[in-house]
Scaffold this active site. Structure first.
Site, PDB file in Angstrom:
ATOM      1  N   GLY A 100      -4.346  -4.278   5.733  1.00 33.47           N
ATOM      2  CA  GLY A 100      -3.911  -4.004   4.377  1.00 33.47           C
ATOM      3  C   GLY A 100      -4.948  -4.455   3.366  1.00 33.47           C
ATOM      4  N   GLY A 131      -2.811  -4.541   9.750  1.00 31.16           N
ATOM      5  CA  GLY A 131      -2.059  -3.311   9.516  1.00 31.16           C
ATOM      6  C   GLY A 131      -2.571  -2.126  10.303  1.00 31.16           C
ATOM      7  CD  GLU A 143      -2.386 -10.642  10.751  1.00 33.39           C
ATOM      8  OE1 GLU A 143      -2.358  -9.415  10.544  1.00 33.39           O
ATOM      9  OE2 GLU A 143      -2.720 -11.134  11.847  1.00 33.39           O
ATOM     10  CG  ASP A 195       2.176  -8.331   8.667  1.00 31.40           C
ATOM     11  OD1 ASP A 195       1.075  -8.226   9.252  1.00 31.40           O
ATOM     12  OD2 ASP A 195       2.363  -7.940   7.511  1.00 31.40           O
TER      13      ASP A 195
END
Length: 364
Positions: free
Chosen positions: A76, A124, A147, A155
């Protein structure tokens, strides 16, 4: 929205290109200078394409690729996330909600969803590829969930995927923010087929005329280098079997191998809160019934991380100021209590992530 209208609208969003080639619907991420990092409009364009092509009988297979030769997608847009975190905005929450729903949609898509995971595939980028039904890697593939290095937690269903990797390798990768090769990804269940990068254009042509299984089977190369990570399985399985970060670090430090010491060193630089959240998330995902439940849990953790200290600080240190010197708070593992971690997993009430319908087939 009909297919023609959807494709015309997508043409206005040059960050996602949609192509029809024979019976192939081709989604092309088109931000090469940003390593095809995802924005909210890009997620919306992909979701709209999937919706339209699902009901279009002339589309038999969906393919996702990225422009440029550096990677499919680097995740992202974390600069936008940082801006939202420091200003208390709500754009990131909306972006994540649509992104996580897209991840579930990909996992349950009724037509073959082929992802060519060439080059870098991070964060992502894993979410829009590794939940697909046909996942292809190359000799240039480098997959990671980095992350914890920015004070965050895997995630986009990453905890679902990593918690199901054999031999605690998923725990190792998540806590150290490590990356793996294409052969490693196949061995750990994150990919299915290996294709040499120079054969990608021919494979795309074949997908336009042949069914996905036949086209990919013809291009797939079984003669690739063995997964290098698997030689580390004995110490990885032993060190990461524990359910506290402190025990894992102690086990790594007690192992004389240079790889184990490097893993401990990598964890020492990460956010203590993110490390404990990540381990708790992985263990919870392992017990989950499927991807949707895990995505709902990840959403709770993500929103509370967005409101906390370490995510904004981690992005600042890595991307904004680039001093590579994040000041985590709390600064040590011992200062992060079980009670602290539990607050991240509590329900969100009216902000809870929901799905219009419960996606099926999301238990991979």
């Amino acid at each position: 929205m009909d297919t023609k209208t959807m494709e015309n609208q997508a043409a206005e969003n040059h960050d996602v290109l949609l192509r029809r080639e024979g019976h192939l619907g081709h989604i092309i991420l088109n931000r090469p200078k940003a390593l095809n990092a995802l924005t909210h409009p890009m997620v919306t364009s992909i979701a709209d394409a999937l919706d339209a092509w699902e009901h279009d009988d002339t589309v038999a297979t969906v393919l996702i690729t990225g422009t440029g030769d550096r990677g499919l997608c680097a995740g992202g847009d974390i600069v936008a996330i940082h801006r939202d975190a420091v200003t208390g905005g709500g754009e990131t929450a909306e972006f994540w909600a649509d992104e996580y729903r897209l991840n579930a949609r990909i996992a349950s898509y009724p037509k073959p969803y082929v992802a060519i995971m060439d080059g870098l595939v991070l964060g992502g980028g894993v979410g829009i590829s590794a939940h697909g039904s046909v996942r292809i890697v190359t000799e240039r593939t480098k997959i990671g969930m980095p992350e914890t290095g920015i004070g965050f937690v895997p995630d986009v269903g990453g905890t679902h995927l990593l918690s199901r990797a054999p031999g605690e390798f998923g725990t190792h990768l998540a806590l150290t923010a490590g990356s793996i090769s294409g052969p490693d990804a196949i061995a750990l269940g994150l990919a299915d087929h290996y294709v040499h990068s120079q054969e990608i254009p021919e494979l795309i042509d074949a997908l336009a005329t042949l069914n996905a299984e036949t086209a990919v089977g013809a291009a797939s190369n079984a003669l690739f280098a063995p997964a290098p990570l698997l030689v580390e399985r004995p110490w990885v399985s032993t060190a990461y079997k524990h359910d506290t970060v402190e025990e894992i670090v102690a086990a790594l430090r007690a192992n004389p191998s240079s790889a184990a010491q490097a893993a401990a060193d990598a964890m020492a630089s990460k956010s203590p809160t993110a490390l404990k959240l990540t381990l708790a998330s992985l263990r919870a995902a392992r017990r989950s019934l499927g991807l949707v439940e895990t995505l709902q849990r990840e959403y709770r953790v993500s929103l509370r991380s967005l409101a906390g200290h370490d995510l904004a600080e981690g992005i600042r240190a890595q991307v904004i100021d680039k001093d590579r010197n994040p000041q985590w708070s709390p600064a040590t593992l011992s200062e992060v209590t079980d009670a602290d971690i539990a607050t991240y997993f509590a329900g969100l009430g009216p902000r809870e992530l929901g799905f219009a319908t419960e996606p099926a087939g999301t238990s991979r």
